[in-house]
Design a protein around this motif. Structure first.
Motif, PDB file in Angstrom:
ATOM      1  N   ASP A   1      28.110 -40.998  33.648  1.00 17.99           N
ATOM      2  CA  ASP A   1      28.770 -40.720  32.389  1.00 17.99           C
ATOM      3  C   ASP A   1      29.215 -42.027  31.750  1.00 17.99           C
ATOM      4  O   ASP A   1      29.443 -43.027  32.430  1.00 17.99           O
ATOM      5  CB  ASP A   1      29.939 -39.732  32.549  1.00 17.99           C
ATOM      6  CG  ASP A   1      31.166 -40.310  33.212  1.00 17.99           C
ATOM      7  OD1 ASP A   1      31.552 -39.758  34.246  1.00 17.99           O
ATOM      8  OD2 ASP A   1      31.736 -41.296  32.707  1.00 17.99           O
TER       9      ASP A   1
ATOM     10  N   VAL B   1      22.545 -38.750  31.451  1.00 19.97           N
ATOM     11  CA  VAL B   1      23.864 -39.281  31.126  1.00 19.97           C
ATOM     12  C   VAL B   1      24.736 -38.170  30.547  1.00 19.97           C
ATOM     13  O   VAL B   1      24.229 -37.186  30.000  1.00 19.97           O
ATOM     14  CB  VAL B   1      23.801 -40.455  30.128  1.00 19.97           C
ATOM     15  CG1 VAL B   1      23.110 -41.659  30.732  1.00 19.97           C
ATOM     16  CG2 VAL B   1      23.126 -40.034  28.833  1.00 19.97           C
TER      17      VAL B   1
ATOM     18  N   TRP C   1      20.848 -43.299  24.864  1.00 15.07           N
ATOM     19  CA  TRP C   1      20.126 -42.325  25.674  1.00 15.07           C
ATOM     20  C   TRP C   1      18.874 -41.839  24.976  1.00 15.07           C
ATOM     21  O   TRP C   1      17.884 -41.495  25.625  1.00 15.07           O
ATOM     22  CB  TRP C   1      21.031 -41.181  26.122  1.00 15.07           C
ATOM     23  CG  TRP C   1      21.514 -40.168  25.111  1.00 15.07           C
ATOM     24  CD1 TRP C   1      22.766 -40.067  24.589  1.00 15.07           C
ATOM     25  CD2 TRP C   1      20.769 -39.085  24.531  1.00 15.07           C
ATOM     26  NE1 TRP C   1      22.852 -39.008  23.711  1.00 15.07           N
ATOM     27  CE2 TRP C   1      21.637 -38.382  23.666  1.00 15.07           C
ATOM     28  CE3 TRP C   1      19.447 -38.645  24.666  1.00 15.07           C
ATOM     29  CZ2 TRP C   1      21.229 -37.278  22.926  1.00 15.07           C
ATOM     30  CZ3 TRP C   1      19.050 -37.528  23.932  1.00 15.07           C
ATOM     31  CH2 TRP C   1      19.924 -36.862  23.078  1.00 15.07           C
TER      32      TRP C   1
ATOM     33  N   LYS D   1      16.720 -40.330  27.996  1.00 11.56           N
ATOM     34  CA  LYS D   1      17.497 -39.718  29.073  1.00 11.56           C
ATOM     35  C   LYS D   1      18.036 -38.363  28.613  1.00 11.56           C
ATOM     36  O   LYS D   1      18.621 -38.262  27.537  1.00 11.56           O
ATOM     37  CB  LYS D   1      18.685 -40.611  29.455  1.00 11.56           C
ATOM     38  CG  LYS D   1      18.315 -42.019  29.897  1.00 11.56           C
ATOM     39  CD  LYS D   1      17.558 -42.027  31.201  1.00 11.56           C
ATOM     40  CE  LYS D   1      17.294 -43.469  31.666  1.00 11.56           C
ATOM     41  NZ  LYS D   1      16.475 -43.505  32.893  1.00 11.56           N
TER      42      LYS D   1
ATOM     43  N   ALA E   1      20.803 -35.601  28.200  1.00 12.41           N
ATOM     44  CA  ALA E   1      22.220 -35.917  28.043  1.00 12.41           C
ATOM     45  C   ALA E   1      23.057 -34.675  27.768  1.00 12.41           C
ATOM     46  O   ALA E   1      22.622 -33.756  27.068  1.00 12.41           O
ATOM     47  CB  ALA E   1      22.407 -36.929  26.915  1.00 12.41           C
TER      48      ALA E   1
END
Length: 269
Positions: free
Chosen positions: A38, A62, A85, A90, A92
């Protein structure tokens, strides 16, 4: 949650809620794991944060903080972290702090929700609803609709939760209830982040069947505790601990329960 930390989510959440095809194990012990981080204001450069690094390339997802430590504030680096991100492809989620209102906030927001603000319980729920509205406004500014928004419920020295009496702990629940309702009305799935002692202190061990929980777990190193998500009725399901949130130092923490898929927004009165 104010520093980079390794996040351990069992596959029912990590895949189903991140938009991937979930692999449902026959027993919790067989569940696969994903590891992520995080991020929030501590990754902002000083003076807004600690200038902590963003996650490594190996991070599998994330969870991005929307607030700057308290409700009705905004992570000053939110746009940059969302861009990070997206650029790094990524998956998220987001999280937002829940906060007991100051007298001024109660006056301002006591009618800013769906409850008729003629009694204190309704006023506090309306404040929580307004906290959700503020978090959603931050998401709208950056054009992001995450699959899950986690509600962070933990002691905040800068604006403490009153918790000396059962009535105060009940009033704290009204705020959290309003936040959940606000996210649900905004079309967002949600879950709770907390830890055993903090949840007990703030809510008196409130039981919320069906609401997913993200609880601290596992070994830690400085700045990187592990996190596990589980579907206990409250965050009090394991033996857990956490460090304070104003320094990048953590303590060992542990959770004892496993996850079942929790992605729906549950219904509450």
């Amino acid at each position: 949650m104010t520093r980079v930390r390794v996040v351990r989510l069992l596959v029912g959440l990590a895949l189903a809620c991140l938009g991937l095809t979930p692999l449902l194990p026959t027993a919790p012990a067989a569940a696969a794991t994903m590891y992520g981080h995080d991020v929030s204001w501590p990754q902002c450069p000083p003076p807004d944060g600690f200038g902590l690094p963003m996650p490594p390339a190996s991070s599998q997802f994330v969870i991005v903080g929307l607030t700057d430590g308290l409700a009705f504030t905004e992570n000053p680096c939110l746009a940059d972290q969302v861009a990070w991100w997206r650029t790094n492809n990524k998956p998220a989620h987001a999280y937002a702090m829940a906060t007991f209102p100051t007298s001024a906030q109660l006056t301002t927001y006591r009618n800013a929700g769906p409850w008729r603000g003629t009694i204190r319980a309704a006023q506090l729920s309306n404040v929580g609803y307004a906290e959700a509205t503020a978090a959603i406004a931050s998401l709208n500014k950056v054009g992001w609709r995450p699959p899950v928004v986690w509600i962070d419920v933990e002691p905040r020295p800068a604006q403490p939760w009153p918790s000396a009496t059962a009535q105060q702990r009940l009033e704290n629940r009204y705020v959290v209830e309003g936040l959940m309702r606000g996210l649900r009305d905004g079309g967002f799935s949600y879950g709770l982040y907390s830890y055993t002692a903090g949840w007990q202190e703030i809510t008196g061990g409130w039981q919320l069947p069906g609401v997913p929980v993200w609880a601290t777990a596992g070994r830690t190193t400085p700045r990187r505790p592990w996190i596990a998500a589980h579907s206990r009725a409250s965050p009090g399901g394991g033996s857990t601990s956490r460090s304070g949130t104003t320094t990048p130092v953590t303590t060992t923490s542990r959770a004892e329960h496993m996850l079942s898929p929790p992605c729906r927004s549950p219904r509450h009165p």
